[in-house]
Design an enzyme around this catalytic site. Structure first.
Site, PDB file in Angstrom:
ATOM      1  CB  CYS A 143      -0.842  -0.031   1.060  1.00 48.41           C
ATOM      2  SG  CYS A 143      -1.978   1.428   1.448  1.00 48.41           S
ATOM      3  CB  CYS A 146       0.122   1.698   4.363  1.00 44.83           C
ATOM      4  SG  CYS A 146      -1.548   1.266   4.009  1.00 44.83           S
TER       5      CYS A 146
END
Length: 297
Positions: A143, A146
């Protein structure tokens, strides 16, 4: 004399050809003519060469020729062993260097940050937190949001050492995240004491203010009455029903709530007709007595 010079040049050319393995220095210092009709030459050795020498006989007029080699240059066998040891040490150092390489979600982690290893670990971590604020961070190694947000989360964890941060790797615990209804990343949930879950939301690097506001709102110390709640009952049941993870949970027995007794309200009843007729009426009695007295007179 010509023969002497030819012998000397022969050794010099041999020394030049083998200088990588051995260093031999043969320098004629002086040649004296003996009475026997032969030359006697003394050889000058290179002073830079160590004292280790090998003596051998040659046909150089029956004289001894000193062959010496440098200690700085090891022999062929020793050189190979030393080279192998150097390569091994370099490989070991390189291996250690690669072994210490941290992944991006491990860089900058603070002492109050912990990666969750299983569903049981998550439940135990929330149960043992007491009244401490716990932030559960759901992330994925692939991600990009993230990864960009992780350094700021580490900074906030460093600024708030009394807050516990739990990291849940979505790729390693995908089935557990499904049971907890986590379908968007990065995702955060806040828990505290007997209150259980306080809030849950998703934010990115651009909306980090949402995280800071939630942290400021729920961070103040509060004393909660009752045991630490942690996950909700339906979430615990969903984890226990998930066959992909090993988690056992026994539902809590439902306590019967006693029904409050009905209050009987007794209202004052009006006197009955019979009772009202039985009671003497003062006005009637008085009038009859007055009539009797008047008649007697």
């Amino acid at each position: 004399m010509a023969e002497v010079l030819s012998k000397t040049s022969l050794f010099s050319s041999w020394h030049h050809h083998n200088r990588q393995n051995q260093s031999i220095s043969v320098f004629p210092k002086s040649c004296n003519y003996n009475k026997s009709g032969s030359f006697c030459c003394s050889l000058k050795l290179n002073p830079e060469i160590s004292s280790l020498s090998l003596s051998t006989k040659s046909d150089f007029h029956g004289k001894r020729v000193a062959l010496q080699e440098h200690r700085a240059m090891p022999s062929r066998g020793n050189f190979q062993s030393q080279a192998a040891s150097v390569v091994n040490s370099q490989n070991q150092q390189t291996g250690l260097r690669f072994g210490k390489a941290l992944k991006w979600w491990e860089k900058g982690n603070q002492p109050n940050m912990k990666e969750v290893t299983s569903a049981q670990d998550l439940v135990d971590s929330l149960s043992n937190a007491g009244d401490k604020l716990v932030v559960v961070d759901f992330f994925s190694p692939g991600c990009g949001g993230c990864k960009a947000l992780h350094p700021k989360i580490c900074q906030l964890a460093e600024m708030n050492p009394d807050v516990q941060f739990l990291q849940v790797n979505y790729e390693e615990h995908k089935s557990m995240c499904y049971s907890l209804n986590v379908h968007v990343l990065p995702f955060f949930r806040f828990y505290r004491g007997a209150h259980g879950r306080l809030c849950s939301f998703s934010c990115t690097n651009a909306t980090i203010k949402k995280f800071k506001d939630a942290l400021a709102k729920h961070k103040p110390d509060r004393c909660s009455l009752g045991p630490t709640k942690g996950l909700e009952e339906k979430e615990l049941l969903a984890l226990a029903a998930n066959k992909d993870i090993s988690f056992n949970y026994t539902p809590k027995p439902v306590e019967a709530v006693p029904t409050p007794a009905k209050e009987v309200i007794v209202s004052e009843a009006a006197p009955s007709r019979l009772n009202s007729e039985a009671l003497p009426l003062p006005s009637t009695t008085t009038s009859k007595s007055a009539q009797v007295v008047t008649a007697w007179r």
